[in-house]
Every structure is written in C-alpha cells, then in structure tokens.
Motif scaffolding. Structure first.
Motif, PDB file in Angstrom:
ATOM      1  N   LEU A 109      48.673  98.804  50.104  1.00 21.55           N
ATOM      2  CA  LEU A 109      48.313  99.851  51.041  1.00 21.55           C
ATOM      3  C   LEU A 109      49.096  99.860  52.277  1.00 21.55           C
ATOM      4  O   LEU A 109      49.538  98.735  52.782  1.00 21.55           O
ATOM      5  CB  LEU A 109      46.742  99.860  51.147  1.00 21.55           C
ATOM      6  CG  LEU A 109      46.079  99.855  49.625  1.00 21.55           C
ATOM      7  CD1 LEU A 109      44.514  99.884  50.042  1.00 21.55           C
ATOM      8  CD2 LEU A 109      46.262 101.201  49.182  1.00 21.55           C
ATOM      9  N   PRO A 110      49.145 101.115  52.888  1.00 20.12           N
ATOM     10  CA  PRO A 110      49.528 101.273  54.205  1.00 20.12           C
ATOM     11  C   PRO A 110      48.987 100.016  55.306  1.00 20.12           C
ATOM     12  O   PRO A 110      49.650  99.493  56.256  1.00 20.12           O
ATOM     13  CB  PRO A 110      49.249 102.452  54.792  1.00 20.12           C
ATOM     14  CG  PRO A 110      49.296 103.315  53.638  1.00 20.12           C
ATOM     15  CD  PRO A 110      48.617 102.282  52.530  1.00 20.12           C
ATOM     16  N   GLN A 159      51.174 105.360  64.363  1.00 17.29           N
ATOM     17  CA  GLN A 159      50.711 106.730  64.247  1.00 17.29           C
ATOM     18  C   GLN A 159      51.334 107.194  63.134  1.00 17.29           C
ATOM     19  O   GLN A 159      52.555 106.948  62.830  1.00 17.29           O
ATOM     20  CB  GLN A 159      50.821 107.290  65.485  1.00 17.29           C
ATOM     21  CG  GLN A 159      50.665 109.163  65.324  1.00 17.29           C
ATOM     22  CD  GLN A 159      50.719 109.645  66.670  1.00 17.29           C
ATOM     23  OE1 GLN A 159      50.050 109.484  67.439  1.00 17.29           O
ATOM     24  NE2 GLN A 159      51.834 110.299  66.725  1.00 17.29           N
ATOM     25  N   PHE A 160      50.671 108.130  62.074  1.00 16.77           N
ATOM     26  CA  PHE A 160      51.384 108.607  61.199  1.00 16.77           C
ATOM     27  C   PHE A 160      50.941 110.233  61.300  1.00 16.77           C
ATOM     28  O   PHE A 160      49.830 110.721  61.576  1.00 16.77           O
ATOM     29  CB  PHE A 160      50.935 108.331  59.677  1.00 16.77           C
ATOM     30  CG  PHE A 160      51.489 107.015  58.998  1.00 16.77           C
ATOM     31  CD1 PHE A 160      52.361 107.159  58.207  1.00 16.77           C
ATOM     32  CD2 PHE A 160      51.256 105.827  59.636  1.00 16.77           C
ATOM     33  CE1 PHE A 160      52.879 106.178  57.634  1.00 16.77           C
ATOM     34  CE2 PHE A 160      51.697 104.687  59.079  1.00 16.77           C
ATOM     35  CZ  PHE A 160      52.684 104.680  58.074  1.00 16.77           C
ATOM     36  N   VAL A 161      51.926 110.828  61.089  1.00 14.01           N
ATOM     37  CA  VAL A 161      51.947 112.411  61.270  1.00 14.01           C
ATOM     38  C   VAL A 161      52.120 113.119  59.999  1.00 14.01           C
ATOM     39  O   VAL A 161      53.167 113.092  59.297  1.00 14.01           O
ATOM     40  CB  VAL A 161      52.637 113.136  62.308  1.00 14.01           C
ATOM     41  CG1 VAL A 161      52.539 114.636  62.140  1.00 14.01           C
ATOM     42  CG2 VAL A 161      52.433 112.644  63.447  1.00 14.01           C
ATOM     43  N   ALA A 176      40.151 100.691  58.276  1.00 16.52           N
ATOM     44  CA  ALA A 176      38.814 101.256  58.489  1.00 16.52           C
ATOM     45  C   ALA A 176      38.628 101.955  60.012  1.00 16.52           C
ATOM     46  O   ALA A 176      37.837 102.686  60.207  1.00 16.52           O
ATOM     47  CB  ALA A 176      37.730 100.462  58.506  1.00 16.52           C
ATOM     48  N   ASP A 177      39.449 101.334  60.751  1.00 19.64           N
ATOM     49  CA  ASP A 177      39.572 101.819  62.397  1.00 19.64           C
ATOM     50  C   ASP A 177      40.378 102.908  62.754  1.00 19.64           C
ATOM     51  O   ASP A 177      40.427 103.241  63.973  1.00 19.64           O
ATOM     52  CB  ASP A 177      39.649 100.626  63.330  1.00 19.64           C
ATOM     53  CG  ASP A 177      38.577  99.467  63.107  1.00 19.64           C
ATOM     54  OD1 ASP A 177      37.420  99.717  62.817  1.00 19.64           O
ATOM     55  OD2 ASP A 177      38.780  98.048  63.116  1.00 19.64           O
ATOM     56  N   PRO A 187      49.388  97.025  59.618  1.00 16.55           N
ATOM     57  CA  PRO A 187      48.152  96.700  60.368  1.00 16.55           C
ATOM     58  C   PRO A 187      47.662  97.324  61.361  1.00 16.55           C
ATOM     59  O   PRO A 187      46.246  97.287  61.748  1.00 16.55           O
ATOM     60  CB  PRO A 187      48.003  95.238  60.087  1.00 16.55           C
ATOM     61  CG  PRO A 187      49.304  94.863  60.519  1.00 16.55           C
ATOM     62  CD  PRO A 187      50.243  95.887  59.846  1.00 16.55           C
ATOM     63  N   ASN A 188      48.682  97.742  62.355  1.00 13.69           N
ATOM     64  CA  ASN A 188      48.100  98.242  63.775  1.00 13.69           C
ATOM     65  C   ASN A 188      48.107  99.546  63.853  1.00 13.69           C
ATOM     66  O   ASN A 188      48.145 100.145  65.079  1.00 13.69           O
ATOM     67  CB  ASN A 188      49.270  97.756  64.699  1.00 13.69           C
ATOM     68  CG  ASN A 188      49.004  96.098  64.832  1.00 13.69           C
ATOM     69  OD1 ASN A 188      48.054  95.620  64.615  1.00 13.69           O
ATOM     70  ND2 ASN A 188      50.416  95.521  64.899  1.00 13.69           N
TER      71      ASN A 188
END
Length: 218
Positions: free
Chosen positions: A78-79, A19-21, A110-111, A84-85
């Motif tokens: 890219l991130p 998760q990124f905030v 994409a997800d 990847p998760n």
C-alpha cells in the motif's frame, strides 16, 4: 499508459513524499492497485536501480527488501508502506467521491488529511474553498459568465443568474467564457448550500442526465 503510470510510481519510491494530488479521487484509489499488481517488478527495479532494463537510479536492495517484507506482513503493498510520511490528499470529497474516499484514506495512512480540491471543469473553474474562513464552494463568479438551469423546472425556462439561485435547489451549470464557449451546458449539477456575502456557495451533486430537459437557448 500503464507503463507511464508505473514509471511515475517507480521514480517516486524512495522519496519522502508528503502530499498526493489527484483531483478525482479515482486516481488516488488506483495507486494502491498499481503498487500491488506491480510489486515484484517494483522490487526488482529498486534493487537494480532500473526501469525497463535501463539504469535510472542508484540500486537500493535494502529498500527493495524492506518493501517486500512489508508486503509479506500485510498481504499487499500500500502507499502507507512506501510513503509512511504522507500528510494530505488533495482531491474532491463530495458526491460519489465520498462513497469510497474512506478506503482511499486508509490505504495512505490513518492520519492522512483530505484537503478538498476546487470544483472545476476543463471549460472553467466553478467554485473555490476558502478553508481558512471555514467556507466551502464559493462560486468563482469572475472566472467566466455563469448561468444556471433549474433541474426542478421544465424545458421552457430562461437560464438564471447568480442572484436568482435558491438555497437548497439544484442547478445545471451553463458557462460563457472568453475561449469561445457560449452558453455551454457543462453537464455538472450543483446544489446551492448558502451564500458568502452575495455569492452563492455550492456543492457538487452529480451529472445532468441525458433525459434532462435543456432549453433551446442554452
């Protein structure tokens, strides 16, 4: 400042981040740029376990090579290549954010789901999203004393209370709070989208223009 940002990325690489905030999505949009412009430095630091020439982690040349290969295959780092998760991004998704948010999501995967962040200013919270109930932008009516300026009206107006707002209209926020602000005009514009019971629901609509009329009482 750039070194501090790079240090955060350097320490995050190799961890399974989900998760990124970044309340303002511009922060999230900056991460892909920082990753790619610092890619060679990042690979060297990962392989050596260093930052600024000092040992800070276990050397991981295999990970450095893996990331270098992903960058070579894609043409940029890219991130999504590094983490990847990632499952979700928490950020604003209204107003101008909606213009470039699709590209941000693509860079992270994409997800990846976007979870809307609460509307807030440094002076006071403005609105909360009650996502389990399917309700967005409920004014945080007990966080401060809120009044509103009707941007469709002229300068000669009295700030309105929560119960006087019209659905479909746009208002500038005026806040009075315990920290000392009295009738402080935040400069944020909110559209009234509906009501959750007696409380208005709002969406961020932009900033108050310098030429907009503000009553002297505010």
């Amino acid at each position: 400042d750039l070194d501090r940002l790079y240090f955060r990325l350097r320490m995050a690489v190799g961890h399974d981040i989900r998760q990124f905030v970044g309340i303002n999505p511009a922060i999230l949009a900056a991460v892909p740029h920082l990753l790619d412009t610092n890619a060679e430095r990042l690979f060297a630091d990962i392989a050596a376990g260093t930052f600024a020439g000092k040992p800070i982690a276990t050397p991981d040349p295999a990970l450095a090579e893996q990331l270098a290969d992903r960058r070579a295959a894609r043409g940029r780092l890219l991130p999504a290549d590094v983490w990847p998760n990632v499952e979700r991004l928490i950020c604003w998704d209204e107003g101008i954010a909606g213009v470039y948010l699709p590209q941000v999501v693509e860079d992270y995967g994409a997800d990846v789901a976007v979870v809307p962040a609460p509307l807030a200013a440094s002076e006071a919270p403005l609105a909360l999203h009650l996502l389990p109930d399917g309700v967005r932008g409920v004014v945080a009516y007990n966080a401060a004393f809120f009044e509103f300026l009707d941007v469709q009206a002229g300068a000669d107006q009295t700030p309105l209370g929560l119960d006087e707002l019209r659905v479909g209209a746009s208002y500038a926020v005026v806040v009075t709070q315990a920290g000392g602000f009295y009738r402080y005009v935040l400069g944020d514009l909110l559209d009234i989208t509906g009501r959750a019971g007696a409380v208005p629901t709002v969406a961020y609509a932009g900033r108050l223009t310098p030429t907009a009329a503000v009553p002297e009482s505010a």
